[in-house]
Design a protein around this motif. Structure first.
Motif, PDB file in Angstrom:
ATOM      1  N   LEU A  83       0.826  -1.208   0.000  1.00 55.35           N
ATOM      2  CA  LEU A  83       0.000   0.000   0.000  1.00 55.35           C
ATOM      3  C   LEU A  83       0.859   1.256   0.000  1.00 55.35           C
ATOM      4  O   LEU A  83       0.552   2.229  -0.704  1.00 55.35           O
ATOM      5  N   LEU A  84       1.928   1.246   0.782  1.00 53.82           N
ATOM      6  CA  LEU A  84       2.819   2.410   0.812  1.00 53.82           C
ATOM      7  C   LEU A  84       3.490   2.635  -0.550  1.00 53.82           C
ATOM      8  O   LEU A  84       3.592   3.771  -1.019  1.00 53.82           O
ATOM      9  N   VAL A  85       3.936   1.547  -1.156  1.00 55.03           N
ATOM     10  CA  VAL A  85       4.567   1.678  -2.477  1.00 55.03           C
ATOM     11  C   VAL A  85       3.565   2.185  -3.497  1.00 55.03           C
ATOM     12  O   VAL A  85       3.874   3.048  -4.338  1.00 55.03           O
ATOM     13  N   GLY A  86       2.342   1.679  -3.429  1.00 52.34           N
ATOM     14  CA  GLY A  86       1.312   2.163  -4.343  1.00 52.34           C
ATOM     15  C   GLY A  86       1.014   3.637  -4.142  1.00 52.34           C
ATOM     16  O   GLY A  86       0.803   4.372  -5.116  1.00 52.34           O
ATOM     17  N   MET A  87       0.997   4.088  -2.887  1.00 47.65           N
ATOM     18  CA  MET A  87       0.756   5.504  -2.619  1.00 47.65           C
ATOM     19  C   MET A  87       1.895   6.371  -3.156  1.00 47.65           C
ATOM     20  O   MET A  87       1.670   7.430  -3.753  1.00 47.65           O
ATOM     21  N   LEU A  88       3.142   5.924  -2.957  1.00 46.57           N
ATOM     22  CA  LEU A  88       4.286   6.715  -3.409  1.00 46.57           C
ATOM     23  C   LEU A  88       4.373   6.764  -4.932  1.00 46.57           C
ATOM     24  O   LEU A  88       4.654   7.811  -5.521  1.00 46.57           O
ATOM     25  N   ILE A  89       4.125   5.624  -5.572  1.00 48.55           N
ATOM     26  CA  ILE A  89       4.174   5.609  -7.035  1.00 48.55           C
ATOM     27  C   ILE A  89       2.985   6.383  -7.617  1.00 48.55           C
ATOM     28  O   ILE A  89       3.121   7.121  -8.595  1.00 48.55           O
ATOM     29  N   GLY A  90       1.831   6.211  -7.009  1.00 51.83           N
ATOM     30  CA  GLY A  90       0.655   6.919  -7.508  1.00 51.83           C
ATOM     31  C   GLY A  90       0.657   8.392  -7.215  1.00 51.83           C
ATOM     32  O   GLY A  90      -0.076   9.147  -7.859  1.00 51.83           O
ATOM     33  N   GLY A  91       1.465   8.848  -6.243  1.00 47.82           N
ATOM     34  CA  GLY A  91       1.521  10.269  -5.926  1.00 47.82           C
ATOM     35  C   GLY A  91       0.856  10.583  -4.604  1.00 47.82           C
ATOM     36  O   GLY A  91      -0.377  10.615  -4.517  1.00 47.82           O
ATOM     37  N   SER A  92       1.653  10.787  -3.565  1.00 46.05           N
ATOM     38  CA  SER A  92       1.101  11.124  -2.261  1.00 46.05           C
ATOM     39  C   SER A  92       0.610  12.568  -2.256  1.00 46.05           C
ATOM     40  O   SER A  92       1.151  13.431  -2.952  1.00 46.05           O
ATOM     41  N   ALA A  93      -0.430  12.809  -1.464  1.00 44.09           N
ATOM     42  CA  ALA A  93      -1.039  14.145  -1.353  1.00 44.09           C
ATOM     43  C   ALA A  93      -1.491  14.662  -2.713  1.00 44.09           C
ATOM     44  O   ALA A  93      -1.356  15.843  -3.028  1.00 44.09           O
ATOM     45  N   SER A  94      -2.025  13.776  -3.544  1.00 46.13           N
ATOM     46  CA  SER A  94      -2.467  14.161  -4.876  1.00 46.13           C
ATOM     47  C   SER A  94      -3.754  13.419  -5.192  1.00 46.13           C
ATOM     48  O   SER A  94      -3.926  12.249  -4.822  1.00 46.13           O
ATOM     49  N   PHE A  95      -4.680  14.105  -5.865  1.00 43.82           N
ATOM     50  CA  PHE A  95      -5.933  13.475  -6.273  1.00 43.82           C
ATOM     51  C   PHE A  95      -5.810  12.768  -7.620  1.00 43.82           C
ATOM     52  O   PHE A  95      -6.503  11.799  -7.881  1.00 43.82           O
ATOM     53  N   TRP A  96      -4.921  13.274  -8.480  1.00 48.41           N
ATOM     54  CA  TRP A  96      -4.885  12.803  -9.850  1.00 48.41           C
ATOM     55  C   TRP A  96      -3.722  11.889 -10.132  1.00 48.41           C
ATOM     56  O   TRP A  96      -3.615  11.364 -11.226  1.00 48.41           O
ATOM     57  N   GLY A  97      -2.818  11.674  -9.215  1.00 46.73           N
ATOM     58  CA  GLY A  97      -1.737  10.742  -9.452  1.00 46.73           C
ATOM     59  C   GLY A  97      -0.379  11.399  -9.373  1.00 46.73           C
ATOM     60  O   GLY A  97      -0.246  12.589  -9.070  1.00 46.73           O
ATOM     61  N   ALA A  98       0.645  10.589  -9.650  1.00 49.30           N
ATOM     62  CA  ALA A  98       2.014  11.075  -9.492  1.00 49.30           C
ATOM     63  C   ALA A  98       2.321  12.189 -10.484  1.00 49.30           C
ATOM     64  O   ALA A  98       2.894  13.214 -10.141  1.00 49.30           O
ATOM     65  N   ASP A  99       1.955  11.990 -11.750  1.00 52.77           N
ATOM     66  CA  ASP A  99       2.199  13.025 -12.744  1.00 52.77           C
ATOM     67  C   ASP A  99       1.026  13.994 -12.730  1.00 52.77           C
ATOM     68  O   ASP A  99       0.314  14.164 -13.715  1.00 52.77           O
ATOM     69  N   HIS A 100       0.800  14.631 -11.567  1.00 57.56           N
ATOM     70  CA  HIS A 100      -0.391  15.443 -11.400  1.00 57.56           C
ATOM     71  C   HIS A 100      -0.398  16.654 -12.317  1.00 57.56           C
ATOM     72  O   HIS A 100      -1.445  17.213 -12.599  1.00 57.56           O
ATOM     73  N   ARG A 101       0.760  17.084 -12.806  1.00 56.19           N
ATOM     74  CA  ARG A 101       0.788  18.272 -13.649  1.00 56.19           C
ATOM     75  C   ARG A 101       0.091  18.023 -14.989  1.00 56.19           C
ATOM     76  O   ARG A 101      -0.826  18.739 -15.372  1.00 56.19           O
ATOM     77  N   TRP A 102       0.525  16.938 -15.677  1.00 52.63           N
ATOM     78  CA  TRP A 102      -0.114  16.707 -16.975  1.00 52.63           C
ATOM     79  C   TRP A 102      -1.474  16.085 -16.828  1.00 52.63           C
ATOM     80  O   TRP A 102      -2.346  16.282 -17.681  1.00 52.63           O
ATOM     81  N   VAL A 103      -1.720  15.318 -15.752  1.00 55.41           N
ATOM     82  CA  VAL A 103      -3.061  14.767 -15.554  1.00 55.41           C
ATOM     83  C   VAL A 103      -4.052  15.884 -15.267  1.00 55.41           C
ATOM     84  O   VAL A 103      -5.184  15.891 -15.767  1.00 55.41           O
ATOM     85  N   ARG A 104      -3.625  16.853 -14.446  1.00 51.86           N
ATOM     86  CA  ARG A 104      -4.499  17.987 -14.172  1.00 51.86           C
ATOM     87  C   ARG A 104      -4.761  18.788 -15.440  1.00 51.86           C
ATOM     88  O   ARG A 104      -5.874  19.263 -15.674  1.00 51.86           O
TER      89      ARG A 104
END
Length: 366
Positions: free
Chosen positions: A263-284
């Motif tokens: 779960l921790l690895v999934g959170m870090l890869i997916g982007g912690s403190a983010s709604f849209w994921g790790a690459d929150h800039r282009w996803v947003r």
């Protein structure tokens, strides 16, 4: 011919709302058509992955937005699974009611575990939650009369409602669980999003960034920390309940420390403190109306803001306001202003002031 890229759309405009609605309609359509395209075992795999995503959403609320390290989230996950399994198998409670009760149980357990967070931080809090996660499988084996011990609980099922042709046939149960998990994931994401946009969310971020400043500003630290742990544990309990009904059998070996690490690895890869994921800039930029800005516009903004560098409360000019909002989103004007304000040059001390500051003063008395 002038290039039409990058696409620039102002936030909260009609085009922005239209693109946002189109994205959500496309996601809903993909969820609806997935059972007609994918085989049953793929749907089952996707449902299991979505269950883990629900647990990661709860962990992201606690560790990502709240900054509280938790290494015992598998315990809340397992508590929700065993609560749902015991109420369903041993007492004949409907699955929906059992899941609701598991949410309450996990919330109370999260509040109890969150009490040490009022005194502990960082590594010490992580060790406390780690102890909870390690002790959970042992406690499950200890109370074998209730939990089934190492054998676990079996025959946990979640049957679809009768009379609906969409959920009939050999794959009716798999499609029903896929839809239920998808709706639960959407509701959990909506709950987390609304929490972070509320006063409680602002208090969570304030305590994460600067606890002393948040307390001085009136944030109730005890309430925010305990409720944060409780809500995160409740979301993990939802994931645990669906984990039980998808697999049909649960054992203590399913909720070890390895699950927490995943779960921790999934959170870090997916982007912690983010709604849209790790690459929150282009996803947003994609999901929130293609908000893209040319780089020279940012330099123009800096030159405009630096026109009056000595005013701390300098507002962003109107002609550049929408560019700042599009580029960085909410609160970008303050960040852009703070980063663009040129500090006045530091004056070198005079020799006399240097002697006074360092204590080397000449005695003019004769």
């Amino acid at each position: 011919m002038a290039s039409t890229f990058p696409l620039i759309v102002q936030e909260h405009s009609r085009v922005h709302r239209a693109i946002t609605i189109a994205v959500f309609v496309a996601v809903a359509l993909a969820v609806y058509l997935a059972p007609f395209v994918l085989p049953g075992f793929r749907l089952n795999q996707i449902s299991g992955a979505l269950v883990l995503v629900i647990a990661i959403v709860g962990l992201n609320l606690l560790s990502g937005f709240g900054g509280q390290i938790s290494l015992g989230h598998a315990a809340f996950f397992g508590l929700g699974a065993y609560t749902t399994g015991i109420l369903t198998v041993d007492h004949g409670v409907p699955v929906v009611i059992a899941m609701l009760l598991s949410i309450v149980v996990c919330f109370c357990a999260g509040v109890i575990v969150g009490l040490p967070a009022l005194r502990l931080q960082g590594t010490y809090l992580a060790l406390v939650t780690l102890a909870v996660g390690i002790l959970f499988p042992t406690l499950i084996r200890r109370f074998d009369d209730l939990t089934g011990g190492s054998r676990g609980l079996q025959d946990i099922s979640f049957r679809p409602p009768e009379g609906l042709a969409y959920f009939s046939g050999a794959l009716g149960r798999t499609i029903w669980i896929f839809w239920a998990v998808s709706i639960a994931l959407a509701l959990c994401c909506l709950v987390v999003r609304n929490i972070m946009r509320s006063g409680l969310g602002r208090g969570i971020v304030a305590l994460r960034d600067k606890e002393a400043a948040g307390v001085v500003m009136g944030v109730n630290r005890a309430f925010v920390r305990t409720v944060l742990f409780g809500i995160s544990a409740a979301i993990a309990g939802v994931a645990g309940g669906f984990f039980a009904v998808i697999n049909g059998i649960i054992t203590p070996d399913s909720f070890t420390l390895l699950l927490t690490i995943n779960l921790l690895v999934g959170m870090l890869i997916g982007g912690s403190a983010s709604f849209w994921g790790a690459d929150h800039r282009w996803v947003r930029r994609l999901l929130r109306a293609g908000l893209v800005v040319r780089h020279h516009r940012r330099s123009d903004l800096r030159r405009a803001v630096r026109s009056d560098p000595h005013r701390v409360d300098l507002p962003v000019p109107e002609r550049y306001r929408r560019w700042v909002e599009v580029f960085d989103g909410k609160g970008a004007q303050d960040r852009a202003r703070d980063s663009c304000i040129a500090r006045p040059p530091r004056r070198r001390p005079t020799p006399a002031a240097h002697r006074v500051r360092t204590g080397h003063r000449r005695d003019h008395r004769t």
